[in-house]
Design a protein around this motif. Structure first.
Motif, PDB file in Angstrom:
ATOM      1  N   LEU A 169     -13.407  20.439 -35.402  1.00  0.00           N
ATOM      2  CA  LEU A 169     -14.122  21.672 -35.103  1.00  0.00           C
ATOM      3  C   LEU A 169     -14.488  21.625 -33.628  1.00  0.00           C
ATOM      4  CD1 LEU A 169     -15.555  24.314 -35.965  1.00  0.00           C
ATOM      5  CD2 LEU A 169     -17.588  22.929 -36.456  1.00  0.00           C
ATOM      6  N   PHE A 170     -14.027  22.622 -32.844  1.00  0.00           N
ATOM      7  CA  PHE A 170     -14.220  22.613 -31.406  1.00  0.00           C
ATOM      8  C   PHE A 170     -15.464  23.404 -31.020  1.00  0.00           C
ATOM      9  CE2 PHE A 170      -9.689  22.115 -32.229  1.00  0.00           C
ATOM     10  CZ  PHE A 170      -9.388  20.983 -31.484  1.00  0.00           C
ATOM     11  N   GLN A 171     -15.913  23.163 -29.779  1.00  0.00           N
ATOM     12  CA  GLN A 171     -17.028  23.925 -29.249  1.00  0.00           C
ATOM     13  C   GLN A 171     -16.598  25.379 -29.039  1.00  0.00           C
ATOM     14  OE1 GLN A 171     -20.254  22.628 -28.671  1.00  0.00           O
ATOM     15  NE2 GLN A 171     -20.657  24.832 -28.588  1.00  0.00           N
ATOM     16  N   ASN A 172     -17.451  26.274 -29.436  1.00  0.00           N
ATOM     17  CA  ASN A 172     -17.141  27.698 -29.251  1.00  0.00           C
ATOM     18  C   ASN A 172     -17.006  28.041 -27.773  1.00  0.00           C
ATOM     19  OD1 ASN A 172     -20.122  27.331 -29.137  1.00  0.00           O
ATOM     20  ND2 ASN A 172     -20.103  29.520 -28.648  1.00  0.00           N
ATOM     21  N   TYR A 173     -16.250  29.097 -27.496  1.00  0.00           N
ATOM     22  CA  TYR A 173     -16.083  29.541 -26.113  1.00  0.00           C
ATOM     23  C   TYR A 173     -16.013  31.071 -26.076  1.00  0.00           C
ATOM     24  CZ  TYR A 173     -11.153  30.263 -27.286  1.00  0.00           C
ATOM     25  OH  TYR A 173      -9.994  30.695 -27.854  1.00  0.00           O
ATOM     26  N   SER A 213     -20.050  38.197 -28.246  1.00  0.00           N
ATOM     27  CA  SER A 213     -19.057  37.580 -29.117  1.00  0.00           C
ATOM     28  C   SER A 213     -18.545  36.281 -28.521  1.00  0.00           C
ATOM     29  CB  SER A 213     -17.892  38.541 -29.377  1.00  0.00           C
ATOM     30  OG  SER A 213     -17.203  38.836 -28.186  1.00  0.00           O
ATOM     31  N   THR A 214     -18.045  35.432 -29.404  1.00  0.00           N
ATOM     32  CA  THR A 214     -17.507  34.136 -28.996  1.00  0.00           C
ATOM     33  C   THR A 214     -16.399  33.743 -29.962  1.00  0.00           C
ATOM     34  OG1 THR A 214     -18.102  31.855 -28.418  1.00  0.00           O
ATOM     35  CG2 THR A 214     -19.153  32.789 -30.363  1.00  0.00           C
ATOM     36  N   ASN A 215     -15.586  32.768 -29.585  1.00  0.00           N
ATOM     37  CA  ASN A 215     -14.473  32.303 -30.419  1.00  0.00           C
ATOM     38  C   ASN A 215     -14.741  30.888 -30.907  1.00  0.00           C
ATOM     39  OD1 ASN A 215     -12.548  34.613 -29.994  1.00  0.00           O
ATOM     40  ND2 ASN A 215     -12.806  33.959 -27.861  1.00  0.00           N
ATOM     41  N   ILE A 216     -14.384  30.647 -32.153  1.00  0.00           N
ATOM     42  CA  ILE A 216     -14.553  29.324 -32.760  1.00  0.00           C
ATOM     43  C   ILE A 216     -13.181  28.845 -33.211  1.00  0.00           C
ATOM     44  CG2 ILE A 216     -15.626  28.020 -34.634  1.00  0.00           C
ATOM     45  CD1 ILE A 216     -17.881  30.125 -34.604  1.00  0.00           C
TER      46      ILE A 216
END
Length: 567
Positions: free
Chosen positions: A484-488, A495-498
């Motif tokens: 699981l990566f850090q959101n950006y 809004s953000t991407n996960i």
């Protein structure tokens, strides 16, 4: 208690069929005339609640939504969930049509002329069938056949339109493999009803009623989400089948609503014809004191959007209908022809066709032109016709009358109709109506309407895009491990991407929590996701600035990361 209930009780007393709650067993409310040990005219109302997100409301076995039959004097649409504050007393679908030239209706506004069951017309005669399989079903996304009988028995309703997630993509429901309910929804309610019982048609239904059956089979699905920006929204779909042996002509499908926004005595209504949205808002910026059922300062607004309406199929090209009518009635209106039509079926039909109870046209006081869309102006900007701009008190076919410069506030009842004198529904044809019920709160009573319209535009887009929380597979190569990566970006607004890696295909859940550990959104709800690198977008437009956490669960793998929303 609402004025309608006093009228209904008086009528039922004098006709010796007064119905009141006798007992409650597992949400099944028994109604009947209690004469000591002699129970007559009894019937059962089953209801279930849909309350996964910020909204809590009820769906009953008689076709009524929002009304809480366990407490007849109280509305059932609660927002915020658990607050004890309500926004709508009752809502339902009313069908009005001409059958062989005779006005015929199937009403569901307060009591309902529908019962669980279906119609078999293969012999050329509508044969109404009811058995214990037909009831209100409800499944949560976390349920299984082992902990919910409705989940285990869902297959019984699939032939009647109960939705499911086709896990193996073979186009049929495989019990034990496929998942009951709307895909990605937190919870789904389903019931198959018919108005085909003549004894269940009565003039005291609340809005029209008392005619012969139209012989409809109505399949109702309701669902909600905890994520995707839909936390203040609930969806309802009616699939309406003409199971009669003759056509329905000049047909109207009406969403009849009795909004009670906190303190119901100070409400206004309006609509946005471009958004197909009808709404209720407070007449001033204070709804009571804020205690009890009232919302206090800066009260919210309640709305219903017709996301999909019926289609006129008997002309070329076909015509899709949405909100073709928006009008209203009021129990205590000083204008006689704007009062409740009950018990007159013709009065209800007139309302659904965009006229007043006696057939008089509505007149816009700003230009004195007739209209079938009332109060279509914008409350916050003050443009167009709103209740602040007045009303024409005309009846008896007159197009003139006393012009009241500002309407009095009070208890409102609205009709959102989708139909036409050209709409013919042939035997065995299906028409579909989908609505969204929603709430929004802004910086004032008028700004709440603006916020509601903004939410409604998002809801329509979400529905038009297939109600899918988009999970993008950006790389199908098998990664070395679950990640699981850090959101950006992070911090983000709004809004953000996960992004996450899966080493094999499987069921995945991705949830958002606040700093107290309260779950506030579900982005992926135990869905089957493909191997590789996947990405999902999270929109936090409805959330306050702060620290949030997101947790991914894939099989035995679980990980949580922190993100920051700054507005």
């Amino acid at each position: 208690m609402k004025k309608y209930n006093y009228i209904l009780i008086f009528f039922l007393i004098i006709t010796n069929v007064y119905a009141r709650p006798i007992s409650n067993v597992n949400g099944n409310w028994s109604y009947g005339k209690d004469l000591g040990n002699n129970l007559k005219h009894s019937f059962i109302i089953q209801q279930v609640s849909l309350s996964s997100n910020n909204v809590s409301t009820f769906f009953s076995s008689r076709g009524i939504i929002n009304r809480d039959f366990s407490n007849n004097s109280s509305p059932g649409f609660q927002w915020l969930n658990g607050s004890g504050k309500f926004a709508c007393f009752a809502t339902g679908m009313c069908i009005a049509t001409k059958i062989n030239g005779i006005l015929t209706e199937a009403s569901a506004s307060y009591s309902g002329e529908f019962l669980p069951g279906y119609i078999d017309n293969t012999t050329g005669i509508p044969n109404v069938i009811k058995n214990s399989d037909f009831k209100v079903y409800k499944v949560n996304s976390t349920d299984s056949a082992g902990n919910n009988p409705d989940y285990a028995n869902w297959y019984k309703m699939v032939p009647f339109g109960a939705p499911f997630n086709d896990i193996n993509n073979n186009g049929i429901y495989d019990n034990g493999i496929d998942k009951p309910g709307i895909k990605n929804a937190a919870a789904t309610v389903f019931v198959c009803l018919t108005d085909g019982f003549p004894s269940n048609h009565f003039v005291t239904e609340g809005f029209g009623g008392g005619t012969a059956p139209v012989f409809s089979e109505v399949r109702i699905t309701a669902w909600d989400y905890t994520g995707s920006g839909m936390q203040d929204v609930e969806f309802v779909k009616w699939e309406i089948i003409n199971k009669n042996i003759v056509s329905w002509d000049s047909t109207y499908f009406g969403i009849v609503a009795d909004p009670d926004l906190g303190d119901a005595t100070d409400d206004y209504i309006g609509c946005d014809s471009l958004l197909n949205l009808g709404f209720c808002y407070n007449g001033d910026n204070n709804d009571g004191s804020g205690s009890g059922n009232s919302y206090g300062t800066n009260p919210p607004a309640f709305g219903i959007d017709i996301l999909k309406g019926p289609i006129i199929k008997n002309i070329s090209p076909n015509v899709s209908l949405y909100m073709t009518i928006f009008d209203h009635y009021t129990h205590n209106s000083p204008v006689v022809c704007e009062r409740q039509p009950n018990p007159y079926a013709q009065g209800a039909y007139n309302y659904l066709r965009g006229f007043k109870e006696d057939g008089t046209p509505w007149v816009n006081p700003l230009n004195m032109q007739t209209t079938k869309i009332c109060y279509s102006g914008d409350p916050e900007s003050g443009t167009g016709w709103t209740e602040f701009r007045g009303h024409v008190e005309n009846c008896d076919g007159s197009l003139t009358g006393t012009i009241v410069p500002v309407n009095y506030v009070g208890d409102r009842h609205s009709m959102m109709s989708s139909g036409s004198d050209r709409l013919t529904v042939q035997p065995n044809d299906t028409q579909t109506v989908v609505i969204a019920q929603m709430m929004a709160r802004g910086s004032s009573n008028l700004n709440s309407v603006t916020k509601l319209k903004q939410l409604d535009a998002t809801v329509q887009t979400f529905y038009d895009n297939g109600m899918i929380v988009s999970v993008l597979n950006t790389n199908s190569e098998i990664p070395a491990s679950f990640s699981l990566f850090q959101n950006y970006p992070n911090p983000f607004n709004p809004s953000t991407n996960i992004k996450f890696d899966l080493v094999r295909n499987g069921f995945v859940t991705l949830k958002i929590y606040d700093v107290s550990g309260k779950e506030i959104a579900t982005l992926i709800n135990n869905e089957y996701i493909s191997v590789g690198t996947n990405e999902v977008n999270f929109n936090a437009a409805n959330l306050a600035s702060g620290i949030y956490f997101y947790t991914l669960t894939a099989g035995t793998f679980t990980d949580t990361k922190r993100m920051v929303l700054i507005k």
